[in-house]
Design a protein around this motif. Structure first.
Motif, PDB file in Angstrom:
ATOM      1  N   THR A   1       0.850  -1.193   0.000  1.00 46.06           N
ATOM      2  CA  THR A   1       0.000   0.000   0.000  1.00 46.06           C
ATOM      3  C   THR A   1       0.887   1.245   0.000  1.00 46.06           C
ATOM      4  N   GLY A   2       2.123   1.057  -0.456  1.00 49.36           N
ATOM      5  CA  GLY A   2       3.083   2.161  -0.485  1.00 49.36           C
ATOM      6  C   GLY A   2       2.972   2.944  -1.772  1.00 49.36           C
ATOM      7  N   GLY A   3       3.767   2.548  -2.764  1.00 48.13           N
ATOM      8  CA  GLY A   3       3.716   3.249  -4.038  1.00 48.13           C
ATOM      9  C   GLY A   3       4.299   4.645  -3.952  1.00 48.13           C
ATOM     10  N   LEU A   4       4.269   5.346  -5.059  1.00 48.60           N
ATOM     11  CA  LEU A   4       4.828   6.691  -5.125  1.00 48.60           C
ATOM     12  C   LEU A   4       3.934   7.686  -4.404  1.00 48.60           C
ATOM     13  N   SER A   5       4.550   8.672  -3.745  1.00 47.20           N
ATOM     14  CA  SER A   5       3.791   9.688  -3.027  1.00 47.20           C
ATOM     15  C   SER A   5       2.918  10.523  -3.964  1.00 47.20           C
ATOM     16  N   SER A   6       3.274  10.562  -5.255  1.00 43.96           N
ATOM     17  CA  SER A   6       2.523  11.372  -6.224  1.00 43.96           C
ATOM     18  C   SER A   6       1.202  10.724  -6.638  1.00 43.96           C
TER      19      SER A   6
ATOM     20  N   VAL B   1      -4.465 -11.314  -2.985  1.00 44.84           N
ATOM     21  CA  VAL B   1      -3.493 -10.654  -2.108  1.00 44.84           C
ATOM     22  C   VAL B   1      -3.890 -10.919  -0.656  1.00 44.84           C
ATOM     23  N   GLU B   2      -2.994 -11.541   0.101  1.00 49.17           N
ATOM     24  CA  GLU B   2      -3.282 -11.933   1.481  1.00 49.17           C
ATOM     25  C   GLU B   2      -2.633 -11.010   2.513  1.00 49.17           C
ATOM     26  N   VAL B   3      -1.493 -10.440   2.165  1.00 50.96           N
ATOM     27  CA  VAL B   3      -0.739  -9.551   3.051  1.00 50.96           C
ATOM     28  C   VAL B   3      -0.347  -8.320   2.251  1.00 50.96           C
ATOM     29  N   ALA B   4      -0.318  -7.170   2.900  1.00 52.52           N
ATOM     30  CA  ALA B   4       0.144  -5.960   2.212  1.00 52.52           C
ATOM     31  C   ALA B   4       0.983  -5.129   3.178  1.00 52.52           C
ATOM     32  N   SER B   5       2.079  -4.588   2.664  1.00 54.27           N
ATOM     33  CA  SER B   5       2.917  -3.724   3.484  1.00 54.27           C
ATOM     34  C   SER B   5       2.183  -2.417   3.762  1.00 54.27           C
ATOM     35  N   LEU B   6       2.387  -1.893   4.961  1.00 55.26           N
ATOM     36  CA  LEU B   6       1.737  -0.655   5.401  1.00 55.26           C
ATOM     37  C   LEU B   6       2.783   0.205   6.097  1.00 55.26           C
ATOM     38  N   ASN B   7       3.214   1.272   5.426  1.00 59.07           N
ATOM     39  CA  ASN B   7       4.240   2.140   5.990  1.00 59.07           C
ATOM     40  C   ASN B   7       3.710   2.849   7.232  1.00 59.07           C
ATOM     41  N   MET B   8       4.564   2.964   8.236  1.00 57.71           N
ATOM     42  CA  MET B   8       4.160   3.546   9.506  1.00 57.71           C
ATOM     43  C   MET B   8       4.573   5.002   9.680  1.00 57.71           C
ATOM     44  N   GLY B   9       4.899   5.667   8.574  1.00 56.55           N
ATOM     45  CA  GLY B   9       5.229   7.082   8.681  1.00 56.55           C
ATOM     46  C   GLY B   9       6.059   7.551   7.508  1.00 56.55           C
TER      47      GLY B   9
ATOM     48  N   LEU C   1      -2.517   6.723   6.642  1.00 55.83           N
ATOM     49  CA  LEU C   1      -2.369   5.413   7.267  1.00 55.83           C
ATOM     50  C   LEU C   1      -3.726   4.873   7.717  1.00 55.83           C
ATOM     51  N   ARG C   2      -4.575   5.745   8.238  1.00 57.99           N
ATOM     52  CA  ARG C   2      -5.914   5.313   8.650  1.00 57.99           C
ATOM     53  C   ARG C   2      -6.730   4.870   7.431  1.00 57.99           C
ATOM     54  N   TYR C   3      -6.596   5.586   6.326  1.00 60.89           N
ATOM     55  CA  TYR C   3      -7.322   5.231   5.104  1.00 60.89           C
ATOM     56  C   TYR C   3      -6.906   3.837   4.623  1.00 60.89           C
ATOM     57  N   TRP C   4      -5.584   3.593   4.517  1.00 56.27           N
ATOM     58  CA  TRP C   4      -5.096   2.296   4.034  1.00 56.27           C
ATOM     59  C   TRP C   4      -5.430   1.174   5.012  1.00 56.27           C
ATOM     60  N   SER C   5      -5.384   1.481   6.305  1.00 52.17           N
ATOM     61  CA  SER C   5      -5.743   0.466   7.300  1.00 52.17           C
ATOM     62  C   SER C   5      -7.207   0.054   7.138  1.00 52.17           C
ATOM     63  N   LYS C   6      -8.078   1.029   6.876  1.00 55.27           N
ATOM     64  CA  LYS C   6      -9.496   0.720   6.652  1.00 55.27           C
ATOM     65  C   LYS C   6      -9.670  -0.152   5.414  1.00 55.27           C
ATOM     66  N   ARG C   7      -8.939   0.167   4.343  1.00 47.44           N
ATOM     67  CA  ARG C   7      -9.023  -0.633   3.119  1.00 47.44           C
ATOM     68  C   ARG C   7      -8.508  -2.065   3.362  1.00 47.44           C
ATOM     69  N   LEU C   8      -7.481  -2.199   4.179  1.00 48.89           N
ATOM     70  CA  LEU C   8      -6.984  -3.525   4.534  1.00 48.89           C
ATOM     71  C   LEU C   8      -8.065  -4.315   5.267  1.00 48.89           C
ATOM     72  N   ASP C   9      -8.750  -3.651   6.186  1.00 50.60           N
ATOM     73  CA  ASP C   9      -9.847  -4.292   6.910  1.00 50.60           C
ATOM     74  C   ASP C   9     -10.958  -4.726   5.963  1.00 50.60           C
TER      75      ASP C   9
ATOM     76  N   GLU D   1       1.409  -5.848   7.065  1.00 45.32           N
ATOM     77  CA  GLU D   1       2.781  -5.951   7.558  1.00 45.32           C
ATOM     78  C   GLU D   1       3.271  -4.529   7.698  1.00 45.32           C
ATOM     79  N   MET D   2       3.509  -4.088   8.926  1.00 48.97           N
ATOM     80  CA  MET D   2       3.850  -2.696   9.177  1.00 48.97           C
ATOM     81  C   MET D   2       5.322  -2.431   8.910  1.00 48.97           C
ATOM     82  N   GLU D   3       5.583  -1.521   7.962  1.00 52.93           N
ATOM     83  CA  GLU D   3       6.961  -1.196   7.589  1.00 52.93           C
ATOM     84  C   GLU D   3       7.458  -0.041   8.446  1.00 52.93           C
ATOM     85  N   LEU D   4       8.543  -0.274   9.192  1.00 55.79           N
ATOM     86  CA  LEU D   4       9.080   0.727  10.106  1.00 55.79           C
ATOM     87  C   LEU D   4      10.478   1.131   9.649  1.00 55.79           C
TER      88      LEU D   4
END
Length: 277
Positions: free
Chosen positions: A83-88, A103-111, A127-135, A142-145
């Motif tokens: 759920t990362g991708g380019l900021s643009s 797709v069973e798992v997706a990376s989720l950047n934590m900041g 992050l809240r938007y992507w977390s909702k979509r994951l739900d 998988e939280m990327e730190l």
């Protein structure tokens, strides 16, 4: 024996120099052949991005779906995307992979984090938007730190109920001068000291020249390690792998030397709370 999840990220970053002797897969058929060889060598999870036939990032899903379909024909590997991708890109474009049921798992950047001379932007509302979509899609995050503060960000989102415990961190370490924390045992120890009880964790070492930090992480309790041309071609000083499968083979040897065993896809699903196929 303690089981270690091996994730392979097979496709090199766009713009990264590829050594002549290294075969970087691009087409669905090439990626599938490479991934199945990694599966046979001991990998149980594959990290894929949405790309076009030239290997460039895209939010179009045709090639992505085709690649996953081919992988699924010959393996039960866990499919992980991003759920990362380019900021643009728009928020939905950055998590477009979640529209693919396989797709069973997706990376989720934590900041947010500095990448070279630019900033990789991941705000709290995003992050809240992507977390909702994951739900909504029953996809495990998988939280990327990339930084120490990202550990506490994950805890904050879990306290809000945006993320569900138990959490699974992936510590993204690297050369340091590009963005994230340098790959040192001291930094791993600091990251681990901030983890809440019951959390599992893994590691991605960008631009690694050997497997020393992967070995350090396994010794410190990591249950997931990643290799692949997206991260590095090297497995030892001055020694490059010709294929992703060769990296997996070397990692399996290391894991067994440390008294552990590579997890099967079924074992990895149980470890990460993913429904079995």
């Amino acid at each position: 024996m303690r089981k270690i999840i091996i994730t392979v990220a097979p496709v090199c970053h766009v713009g990264k120099e590829i050594p002549a002797e290294c075969k970087n897969p691009l087409t669905p058929e090439e990626i599938t052949e490479d991934v199945i060889n990694c599966y046979k060598a001991g990998a149980c999870e594959v990290h894929l991005h949405t790309r076009d036939l030239k290997g460039n990032p895209t939010f179009e899903l045709d090639v992505f779906r085709q690649t996953i379909g081919l992988i699924r024909k010959d393996s039960d590997m866990i499919i992980q995307s991003s759920t990362g991708g380019l900021s643009s890109l728009s928020l939905e474009e950055r998590c477009v992979c979640l529209n693919v049921p396989e797709v069973e798992v997706a990376s989720l950047n934590m900041g947010s984090v500095n990448f070279g001379e630019t900033v990789y932007i991941n705000t709290m509302p995003e992050l809240r938007y992507w977390s909702k979509r994951l739900d909504e899609t029953n996809t495990v995050p998988e939280m990327e730190l990339f930084d120490l503060s990202h550990v506490e960000c994950a805890t904050r989102l879990a306290d809000e109920g945006v993320l569900h415990r138990p959490l699974h961190y992936n510590f993204c370490v690297g050369p340091g001068n590009s963005s994230n924390l340098s790959a040192t045992g001291r930094n791993l120890a600091m990251l681990c000291s901030l983890m809440e009880p019951g959390t599992s964790w893994g590691i991605t070492h960008d631009s690694m020249k050997d497997f020393s930090i992967l070995a350090c992480a396994i010794g410190m309790g990591a249950n997931t390690v990643r290799v692949g041309f997206e991260d590095s071609f090297y497995y030892a000083p001055g020694k490059r792998a010709h294929t992703n499968a060769e990296l997996v083979e070397k990692l399996v040897q290391l894991i067994r030397m440390l008294g552990c065993e590579p997890a099967t896809p079924a074992e990895a699903r149980e470890m990460q709370g993913i429904p079995q196929l």
